[in-house]
Design a protein around this motif. Structure first.
Motif, mmCIF file in Angstrom:
data_model
loop_
_atom_site.group_PDB
_atom_site.id
_atom_site.type_symbol
_atom_site.label_atom_id
_atom_site.label_comp_id
_atom_site.label_asym_id
_atom_site.label_seq_id
_atom_site.Cartn_x
_atom_site.Cartn_y
_atom_site.Cartn_z
ATOM 1 N N ASP A 51 0.810 -1.214 0.000
ATOM 2 C CA ASP A 51 0.000 0.000 0.000
ATOM 3 C C ASP A 51 0.844 1.265 0.000
ATOM 4 N N ASP A 52 2.152 1.112 0.166
ATOM 5 C CA ASP A 52 3.059 2.258 0.071
ATOM 6 C C ASP A 52 3.599 2.447 -1.350
ATOM 7 N N MET A 53 3.224 1.543 -2.273
ATOM 8 C CA MET A 53 3.704 1.642 -3.647
ATOM 9 C C MET A 53 2.863 2.629 -4.451
ATOM 10 N N PHE A 54 3.489 3.268 -5.431
ATOM 11 C CA PHE A 54 2.790 4.244 -6.272
ATOM 12 C C PHE A 54 1.607 3.575 -6.970
ATOM 13 N N ASN A 55 0.421 4.211 -6.890
ATOM 14 C CA ASN A 55 -0.775 3.595 -7.473
ATOM 15 C C ASN A 55 -1.745 4.599 -8.087
ATOM 16 N N ASP A 56 -1.320 5.860 -8.293
ATOM 17 C CA ASP A 56 -2.190 6.851 -8.923
ATOM 18 C C ASP A 56 -1.879 6.892 -10.418
ATOM 19 N N PHE A 57 -2.535 6.029 -11.174
ATOM 20 C CA PHE A 57 -2.214 5.897 -12.584
ATOM 21 C C PHE A 57 -3.040 6.825 -13.476
ATOM 22 N N THR A 58 -3.650 7.841 -12.842
ATOM 23 C CA THR A 58 -4.232 8.952 -13.600
ATOM 24 C C THR A 58 -3.242 10.115 -13.675
ATOM 25 N N MET A 59 -2.195 10.041 -12.895
ATOM 26 C CA MET A 59 -1.234 11.135 -12.762
ATOM 27 C C MET A 59 -0.335 11.213 -13.997
ATOM 28 N N HIS A 60 -0.188 12.407 -14.531
ATOM 29 C CA HIS A 60 0.664 12.617 -15.698
ATOM 30 C C HIS A 60 2.119 12.766 -15.232
ATOM 31 N N PRO A 61 3.075 12.250 -16.000
ATOM 32 C CA PRO A 61 4.489 12.375 -15.603
ATOM 33 C C PRO A 61 4.942 13.809 -15.352
ATOM 34 N N ASN A 62 4.374 14.755 -16.096
ATOM 35 C CA ASN A 62 4.782 16.160 -15.912
ATOM 36 C C ASN A 62 4.408 16.704 -14.543
ATOM 37 N N PRO A 156 11.717 -0.569 -10.814
ATOM 38 C CA PRO A 156 10.527 0.244 -10.546
ATOM 39 C C PRO A 156 9.402 -0.622 -9.990
ATOM 40 N N THR A 157 8.494 0.009 -9.256
ATOM 41 C CA THR A 157 7.270 -0.694 -8.897
ATOM 42 C C THR A 157 6.460 -0.877 -10.173
ATOM 43 N N GLN A 158 5.557 -1.822 -10.140
ATOM 44 C CA GLN A 158 4.724 -2.096 -11.315
ATOM 45 C C GLN A 158 3.244 -1.950 -10.954
ATOM 46 N N GLY A 356 -5.631 2.006 -24.765
ATOM 47 C CA GLY A 356 -6.375 1.180 -23.817
ATOM 48 C C GLY A 356 -5.503 0.141 -23.123
ATOM 49 N N ARG A 357 -4.197 0.401 -23.076
ATOM 50 C CA ARG A 357 -3.279 -0.558 -22.467
ATOM 51 C C ARG A 357 -2.751 -0.097 -21.108
ATOM 52 N N LEU A 358 -3.306 0.974 -20.581
ATOM 53 C CA LEU A 358 -2.855 1.480 -19.292
ATOM 54 C C LEU A 358 -3.181 0.467 -18.197
ATOM 55 N N ARG A 359 -2.159 0.068 -17.480
ATOM 56 C CA ARG A 359 -2.352 -0.904 -16.407
ATOM 57 C C ARG A 359 -2.637 -0.176 -15.096
ATOM 58 N N LYS A 360 -3.587 -0.708 -14.320
ATOM 59 C CA LYS A 360 -4.004 -0.030 -13.091
ATOM 60 C C LYS A 360 -3.892 -0.905 -11.851
ATOM 61 N N ASN A 361 -3.637 -2.185 -12.041
ATOM 62 C CA ASN A 361 -3.553 -3.088 -10.891
ATOM 63 C C ASN A 361 -2.109 -3.207 -10.403
ATOM 64 N N LEU A 362 -1.899 -2.949 -9.115
ATOM 65 C CA LEU A 362 -0.573 -3.054 -8.522
ATOM 66 C C LEU A 362 -0.090 -4.500 -8.583
ATOM 67 N N GLU A 363 1.166 -4.682 -8.966
ATOM 68 C CA GLU A 363 1.731 -6.020 -9.106
ATOM 69 C C GLU A 363 2.813 -6.228 -8.047
ATOM 70 N N THR A 364 2.496 -7.000 -7.023
ATOM 71 C CA THR A 364 3.481 -7.360 -6.006
ATOM 72 C C THR A 364 3.362 -8.844 -5.709
ATOM 73 N N TRP A 365 4.494 -9.443 -5.368
ATOM 74 C CA TRP A 365 4.538 -10.899 -5.201
ATOM 75 C C TRP A 365 3.777 -11.394 -3.972
ATOM 76 N N ASN A 366 3.489 -10.512 -3.006
ATOM 77 C CA ASN A 366 2.774 -10.968 -1.812
ATOM 78 C C ASN A 366 1.264 -10.976 -1.994
ATOM 79 N N ILE A 367 0.766 -10.428 -3.110
ATOM 80 C CA ILE A 367 -0.677 -10.476 -3.357
ATOM 81 C C ILE A 367 -1.020 -11.175 -4.662
ATOM 82 N N SER A 368 0.004 -11.616 -5.390
ATOM 83 C CA SER A 368 -0.246 -12.294 -6.655
ATOM 84 C C SER A 368 0.879 -13.266 -6.959
ATOM 85 N N ASP A 369 0.549 -14.432 -7.486
ATOM 86 C CA ASP A 369 1.582 -15.393 -7.879
ATOM 87 C C ASP A 369 1.572 -15.654 -9.375
#
Length: 375
Positions: A51-62, A156-158, A356-369
């Motif tokens: 939950d400390d990983m970056f997850n606001d995927f509406t945010m623009h890099p600028n 990087p986080t994914q 339509g390829r923007l990924r929004k689901n956080l990928e971490t090994w402790n919640i997904s295998d």
């Protein structure tokens, strides 16, 4: 130490059975990772390190701003363990900087960087310097050690890495004057002027996150690859304890660096010496299993940064005591490399969003295998 035939066959079969189950390096990495994560504490939504990983995927890099925080080994490892597919080393001898890179507006983690002392053997580096490290005299070796750093973890986080080219941001930070100045301050005695890292994938993959990063990073060639992966923790510890009970003491000095690698190498040497001339069929089978295992590893692409200096080779080789700045030296400032990344990341973000390829689901090994990307 020489084992009797029965014991030598037992130990040999542990290696043979283990390596025969893999067809590719990602099969090996996934198995090791999932076994490690089986002992990792289960996290509930809203209550875990993910939950400390970056997850606001509406945010623009600028709109993003970044800072690097040097953290304790425990914090670094606990967070990194759920992000990277590689086994995380708890401690590494020599120089070390462990940074967690935060996006400041959200306060979330964008990635991880670990810098350390360079490896002893590197074909591209040897060619760049004009000679292998083991042929350098003591004065040149000292300058090399005082001036060179290697990037071991640039993760990087994914899906921030996918959506925003997060790996390029972290690599650019490694090439920035923030990194150079931090190293100069932490390890006085020399001027850091060289950074290297290698691609995560080997020569069979056509691209790397470090491609298209000139002038900051430049491809220098392929590393050599002549080693087998380490057996995983469960098999390793079981066999290590078994060997030590037979030997009456550890196979290598408990204070030695790279103990796991050196211990496995010693085990292999003992097994070969115990089987050769005693059971040649088993000996040949054991040797072939390691030839096949070496095939799991690949030559890696090596990339180099000069931090904006034009005479790094001459400086390392003691042909001069002064580093000369290139005309684009200021491009290596922290703010400049982040601005360079924002241009690339903006194009990437806008493209994957429109496709339509923007990924929004956080990928971490402790919640997904079922994570497919190896990182």
């Amino acid at each position: 130490m020489i084992l009797n035939r029965e014991d030598a066959l037992y130990a040999a079969n542990v290696f043979v059975d283990y390596f025969s189950s893999f067809g590719r390096i990602d099969d090996y990495l996934r198995k090791v990772k999932l076994e490690r994560m089986s002992n990792y504490p289960t996290s509930l939504p809203g209550m875990g390190p993910q939950d400390d990983m970056f997850n606001d995927f509406t945010m623009h890099p600028n709109d993003m701003e970044f800072e690097c925080r040097e953290v304790s080994n425990e914090i670094f490892v606990n967070y990194l363990e759920i992000v990277t597919s590689h086994a995380v080393e708890v401690s590494v001898p020599g120089k070390s900087i462990k940074w967690v890179v935060y996006e400041k507006n959200t306060g979330k983690i964008f990635g991880f960087i670990r810098l350390g002392s360079p490896t002893i053997n590197s074909k591209p580096r040897n060619e760049f310097l004009g000679k292998p490290l083991d042929t350098l005299n003591s004065k040149v070796m000292k300058r090399f050690n005082d001036s060179w750093i290697n990037g071991f973890i640039i993760v990087p986080t994914q899906p921030a890495g996918f959506n925003y080219l997060g790996g390029k941001l972290l690599a650019a930070i490694c090439c920035s004057h923030l990194t150079k100045d931090t190293l100069d301050k932490k390890y006085p005695g020399g001027k850091f002027c060289a950074f290297t890292t290698t691609s995560l994938y080997g020569s069979t993959k056509s691209s790397s996150q470090y491609d298209s990063m000139r002038p900051f990073l430049r491809y220098k060639g392929l590393t050599q690859s002549d080693f087998a992966p380490l057996i995983n923790d469960e098999n390793y510890h079981r066999l290590k304890d078994w060997f030590e009970s037979k030997n009456g003491e550890p196979l290598v000095d408990p204070m030695a660096s790279s103990r796991k690698l050196k211990t496995q190498t010693k085990m292999i040497s003992i097994i070969k010496a115990s089987l050769k001339g005693v059971d040649d069929v088993a000996y040949d089978k054991f040797c072939k299993s390691f030839l096949d295992a070496k095939g799991l590893t690949e030559k890696k692409r090596e990339y180099f940064s000069d931090y904006g200096y034009e005479n790094v080779k001459e400086y390392i080789n003691l042909e001069t005591d002064e580093l000369r700045k290139k005309d684009n030296f200021e491009r290596y400032s922290f703010d400049s490399v982040v601005d360079w990344w924002k241009t690339k990341a903006s194009k990437r973000f806008e493209t994957v969003k429109s496709d339509g390829r923007l990924r929004k689901n956080l990928e971490t090994w402790n919640i997904s295998d079922d994570i497919q990307i190896i990182r």
